[in-house]
Write an enzyme that holds these catalytic residues in place. Structure first.
Site: not given
Length: 484
Positions: A11-12, A33, A43, A47, A270, A352, A368
């Site tokens: 559902s993203g 889920k 979350l 940006g 990162r 992802e 992302s």
């Protein structure tokens, strides 16, 4: 005429983008889920990176993406990402999505390894929440199936035709469709320290593997350098945008950590920052973000401010936030082409869970959310070109194991994964871990056993990939050699 059916798992932003572009012409079902608000997309504090300023170009964005990815990226995929990025952003704006502005212009932030500001935000540090909510509110013709955990992709004559799910009472539900889209996110909950939502435990990756889909680059897991760290536990992400606004990483004595490590200092890629902080912590040092130089911190970062207040962090007085690295993002995943197609007919992967090749060995900050938007659009465009795919659903019961399975406790599995497949890896420990995994069964007759089984499958795939790559590259750091 009956519409063809599209089943989307997740559902993203990736799944919702695909659903939005398909719902007028297809019967679209989204299976999630947890509740639809539970996703990593919700979350996301960072940006969306896009070359939209006059001084920026897709070519510059391409260069930054490739350098961050240690040149392990796929050229055509990155080119699609950076050239389509500004187009999908403008499309969203035309449809009513609002991004933060300054003096009547889109406000663009700077994040690590970007050569200039190109990060769009919405609601300050609530971009993921605002964008996901915007998309979900537009999904007026979608059948939502919440709290249904996918446990098996159904295949017939070599093609994907549906999915078996368990509800919260462990009752079986089966959904059939002409097109099955995995948009289930990554694997953060494999680790005890993560930025990810509680539902993100590698389910889609394990489902794809069991359906004979090809997965690749599973060794490349990004560990975000800065999670809020209190009393030995992590409590969510402190966005890289905080460093983009001037925060610096320091030790307890106030000395700077990154300025002698990398030319970009606190805005280094990162993998570099996370590994450096991990080494500091291993030496017994506490690590903090010094926010002294961040102007209007509370206004710029309202969600982080709320979290700090909830956890009683005295940041207003100390100007410090205690941080720790944690699992954040999987660069690898289910291998796809530029349209999200996997090697299994009618099975797609976006976001992802997919390995499109855009991220290489290490993801560039804020690429992302851009990936979810671009590939959500692309999979929908491709499905629109596919006609007359009607299936007749066969009797296809799930492959249950009903005997009492031998499985580890979740927290023990998580600790083992962190020790073995965390920021720094050792071949002998990985081999030992793989032998340990072989002692367990597979089971999916309850949500709990299915989740642990999915975690075992996914961690096994990571471990096997990590052993095969004998030299360090990007986010994969193994103590045998280093590739610059």
């Amino acid at each position: 005429m009956t519409k063809e059916r599209v089943i989307i798992i997740g559902s993203g932003i990736a799944g919702c983008t695909a659903a939005l572009r398909l719902m007028q012409d297809y019967d679209v079902t989204i299976i999630t889920k947890g509740h639809k608000e539970q996703s990593n997309s919700m979350l996301a504090q960072g940006g969306v990176a896009a070359a939209i300023s006059k001084s920026d170009t897709p070519k510059k964005h391409f260069s930054d993406t490739f350098q961050a990815g240690c040149f392990h990226n796929k050229v055509r995929a990155v080119n699609q990402l950076v050239t389509c990025g500004p187009i999908v952003i403008q499309k969203l704006i035309n449809e009513g999505m609002t991004f933060d502005e300054k003096d009547g212009e889109l406000s663009l932030g700077l994040e690590g390894a970007h050569q200039l500001p190109r990060i769009l935000h919405s609601g300050g540090d609530q971009t993921g929440k605002f964008l996901t909510t915007f998309l979900q509110e537009k999904l007026t013709k979608v059948n939502w199936q919440e709290q249904k955990m996918a446990i098996e992709i159904i295949k017939h004559d070599g093609r994907a035709i549906g999915v078996h799910c368990l509800d919260k009472e462990n009752q079986l539900h089966t959904y059939y469709g002409e097109h099955i889209i995995l948009a289930s996110g990554g694997l953060g909950q494999l680790f005890p320290v993560t930025t990810n939502a509680a539902t993100i435990s590698g389910d889609g990756l394990a489902l794809a593997y069991r359906a004979d889909a090809t997965l690749s680059d599973m060794e490349f897991i990004q560990f975000h350098p800065t999670l809020l760290f209190l009393n030995g536990r992590c409590h969510g992400l402190i966005s890289e945008a905080v460093r983009g606004e001037g925060a610096t990483l320091i030790r307890a004595d106030g000395s700077a950590i990154m300025e002698t490590v990398h030319p970009l200092a606190d805005l280094a890629p990162r993998d570099v920052v996370a590994a450096t902080l991990f080494e500091e912590i291993e030496r017994g040092n506490q690590v903090f973000l010094d926010i002294t130089k961040v102007a209007h911190f509370e206004k710029r970062f309202p969600a982080i401010t709320t979290s700090l207040d909830e956890h009683q962090v005295p940041f207003r007085e100390t100007k410090r936030i205690p941080v720790h690295p944690g699992a954040h993002f999987l660069m690898g995943g289910v291998r796809t082409d530029l349209n999200g197609k996997t090697n299994i007919p009618h099975l797609y992967a976006i976001g992802e869970v997919a390995n499109t090749g855009v991220h290489g060995a290490n993801r560039l900050a804020s690429n992302s959310l851009l990936e979810t938007l671009v590939f959500g659009e692309k999979v929908a465009e491709y499905i629109h070109t596919q006609k007359n795919n009607r299936i007749i659903a066969p009797e296809n019961p799930p492959t249950y194991q009903t005997t009492m399975p031998h499985l580890p406790e979740k927290h023990i599995l998580q600790e083992k994964i962190w020790e073995t497949l965390g920021i720094t890896r050792k071949p002998e420990k990985i081999t030992e871990f793989l032998h340990w995994l072989e002692t367990f069964d597979y089971a999916n007759h309850t949500r709990e056993t299915a989740e642990i089984s999915h975690m075992i499958i996914t961690s096994k795939l990571i471990a096997e990939s990590a052993l095969k790559r004998t030299e360090s590259l990007g986010a994969h750091r193994i103590l045998k050699g280093v590739t610059k």
